[in-house]
Design a protein around this motif. Structure first.
Motif, PDB file in Angstrom:
ATOM      1  N   ARG A  35       0.856  -0.936  -0.131  1.00  0.00           N
ATOM      2  CA  ARG A  35      -0.088   0.112   0.011  1.00  0.00           C
ATOM      3  C   ARG A  35       0.930   1.268   0.116  1.00  0.00           C
ATOM      4  N   ILE A  36       0.814   2.069  -1.084  1.00  0.00           N
ATOM      5  CA  ILE A  36       1.580   2.991  -1.200  1.00  0.00           C
ATOM      6  C   ILE A  36       1.004   4.537  -1.275  1.00  0.00           C
ATOM      7  N   LEU A  37       1.415   5.299  -0.269  1.00  0.00           N
ATOM      8  CA  LEU A  37       0.780   6.706  -0.268  1.00  0.00           C
ATOM      9  C   LEU A  37       1.445   7.551  -1.069  1.00  0.00           C
ATOM     10  N   ILE A  38       0.741   8.162  -1.955  1.00  0.00           N
ATOM     11  CA  ILE A  38       1.162   9.324  -3.073  1.00  0.00           C
ATOM     12  C   ILE A  38       0.866  10.401  -2.598  1.00  0.00           C
ATOM     13  N   ILE A  39       2.052  11.328  -2.474  1.00  0.00           N
ATOM     14  CA  ILE A  39       1.757  12.467  -1.938  1.00  0.00           C
ATOM     15  C   ILE A  39       1.861  13.536  -2.988  1.00  0.00           C
ATOM     16  N   VAL A  81       5.677   7.577  -1.800  1.00  0.00           N
ATOM     17  CA  VAL A  81       6.118   8.278  -2.885  1.00  0.00           C
ATOM     18  C   VAL A  81       5.654   9.755  -3.153  1.00  0.00           C
ATOM     19  N   ALA A  82       6.495  10.659  -3.073  1.00  0.00           N
ATOM     20  CA  ALA A  82       6.189  12.198  -3.172  1.00  0.00           C
ATOM     21  C   ALA A  82       6.545  12.695  -4.303  1.00  0.00           C
ATOM     22  N   LYS A 103      11.060   5.066   1.033  1.00  0.00           N
ATOM     23  CA  LYS A 103      10.497   6.632   0.874  1.00  0.00           C
ATOM     24  C   LYS A 103      11.240   6.790  -0.166  1.00  0.00           C
ATOM     25  N   PHE A 104      10.409   7.336  -1.275  1.00  0.00           N
ATOM     26  CA  PHE A 104      10.955   7.862  -2.465  1.00  0.00           C
ATOM     27  C   PHE A 104      10.282   9.164  -2.826  1.00  0.00           C
TER      28      PHE A 104
END
Length: 419
Positions: free
Chosen positions: A6-10, A101-102, A125-126
């Motif tokens: 589960r990847i948070l996209i900021i 990933v931001a 952390k990308f």
């Protein structure tokens, strides 16, 4: 191993909706579950994010209306950064995300760096950034395991160049989240700092000795980011003890070198209650890029090119006195048991007699200032031998073992071996 990460996209969905929507699709294609976190302030994205800007502002103890009322973009984004970091940490602590990933320019990168610092080592952390790898980013803002990629062609809208970058970032963070192994804690962890293995050699003996005592030993290479990683983990109380024997980054910082780990070098262990044994390894050298001219103030100092990236000069006696005073101040601020070992016979391999960086008068100036600068309350041990001698290792182990016996350092996972 997380099979469906589960990847948070900021990002700011009001200005970068096309890019963020592309990233959401790429995360899905790579086998992940995208979760959108919007950090817009003035506008709204054309999609419904799982975590909107109001949730971000609320996590910072504010509201979008109050943030807009600030009337200052830097102040507004600073509040949103605090909210994004707090909300991301909460999602991680609740087990709702496996990495993030931001996307951003200088504003988005500024925010993303705070988010990365809020998460522990081992959480992917990308950051896709227009200033990736830039000296605009100070070392203390860089999380221990942060990954960055330059957002090439990313100023305005999608194109084939930026899509190549965004797709790599999404695949990388999904893959990292699927494969990442978090640091284990089966044994207490001891940190050692060193400048390679040729300049400082004590770790060759120290590491197996500590492992025999039941500790996991992590060695940090003090070329800027190595010391930054040590400080960051110490600040999270990730070590049972720190053997900080290479302080060259501190000397670099005081001399204005870019090979710095930040102004808080040699501070976090002591401030966070981690016992530390300290020695002044390699404080006589100042690093700078080989591909740049020698700084004018060092033009007449001994010079060594390590490779095409890194070169060093030595500091003179007065500069070493200043370094000694700085070490003393930092030791005095520690709130944890602290010891200092002063190897009067030398502090790195190339300062021995016959070596190119042998400067006995400058070393004597440092030793003299250091003798006077060790604060009360710090255990002080001076030895006549070199830092790369067996006597230095034995002195460090004697302090370490005594602290284990006294309960200052947590015992290892096996019975301590005799020295």
């Amino acid at each position: 191993m997380q099979q469906t990460p589960r990847i948070l996209i900021i990002g700011t969905g009001d200005t970068k909706a096309d890019e963020l929507d592309f990233m959401r699709a790429k995360v899905r294609e790579a086998g992940g579950v995208p979760i959108m976190l919007d950090v817009s302030i003035l506008g709204d994205p054309p999609y419904v994010p799982e975590h909107d800007k109001h949730a971000v502002a609320e996590a910072a103890g504010s509201s979008i209306a109050d943030i807009v009322a600030l009337g200052d973009e830097n102040g507004a984004m600073t509040v949103m950064a605090a909210g994004a970091a707090a909300l991301t940490k909460r999602l991680h602590d609740e087990g709702a995300i496996d990495g993030f990933v931001a996307l951003g320019g200088t504003m988005g990168t500024d925010l993303a760096l705070d988010v990365a610092l809020a998460l522990p080592l081992g959480v992917p952390k990308f950051v896709v950034s227009t200033i990736a790898y830039s000296h605009l980013v100070p070392p203390e803002r860089i999380a221990t395991d942060l990954m960055m990629i330059l957002w090439a062609g990313g100023l305005y809208g999608l194109n084939s160049t930026c899509c190549a970058v965004l797709s790599q970032a999404c695949g990388a963070v999904v893959g990292a989240a699927r494969a990442a192994e978090r640091p284990g804690r089966e044994r207490p962890v001891v940190a050692i700092s060193s400048l390679g293995k040729s300049c400082l050699t004590y770790m060759v003996t120290l590491k197996p000795e500590l492992e025999k005592r039941g500790y996991e030993v992590v060695v940090f290479h003090t070329t800027g980011m190595g010391g930054r990683a040590l400080e960051a983990i110490a600040a999270q109380r990730g070590f049972a003890a720190v053997l900080d024997f290479s302080l060259q980054e501190l000397a670099n910082h005081l001399s204005g070198s870019v090979v710095s780990s930040g102004a808080d070098r040699l501070e976090n262990a002591g401030l966070c209650g981690v016992p530390q044994i300290v020695a002044p390894g390699a404080i006589d050298m100042v690093d700078f890029p080989t591909w740049q001219p020698v700084p004018e103030r060092f033009a007449d100092r001994p010079y060594h090119a390590h490779n095409r990236l890194l070169a060093s000069v030595t500091s003179d006696g007065e500069a070493r006195r200043e370094i000694a005073r700085a070490i003393g101040r930092k030791l005095g601020a520690a709130g944890a048991p602290t010891a200092f070992i002063l190897p009067a016979g030398g502090i790195q391999q190339w300062d021995r007699e016959g070596e190119p960086l042998h400067e006995p008068e400058a070393l004597a100036a440092f030793v003299d200032e250091m003798r006077r600068g060790v604060p009360e309350g710090v255990l002080f041990r001076e030895i006549a031998e070199h830092i790369n001698s067996r006597a230095f290792v034995d002195t460090a182990l004697a302090i370490f073992d005594a602290w284990v016996a006294d309960g200052v350092i947590a015992p290892g996972a096996v019975e301590p071996a005799s020295v």
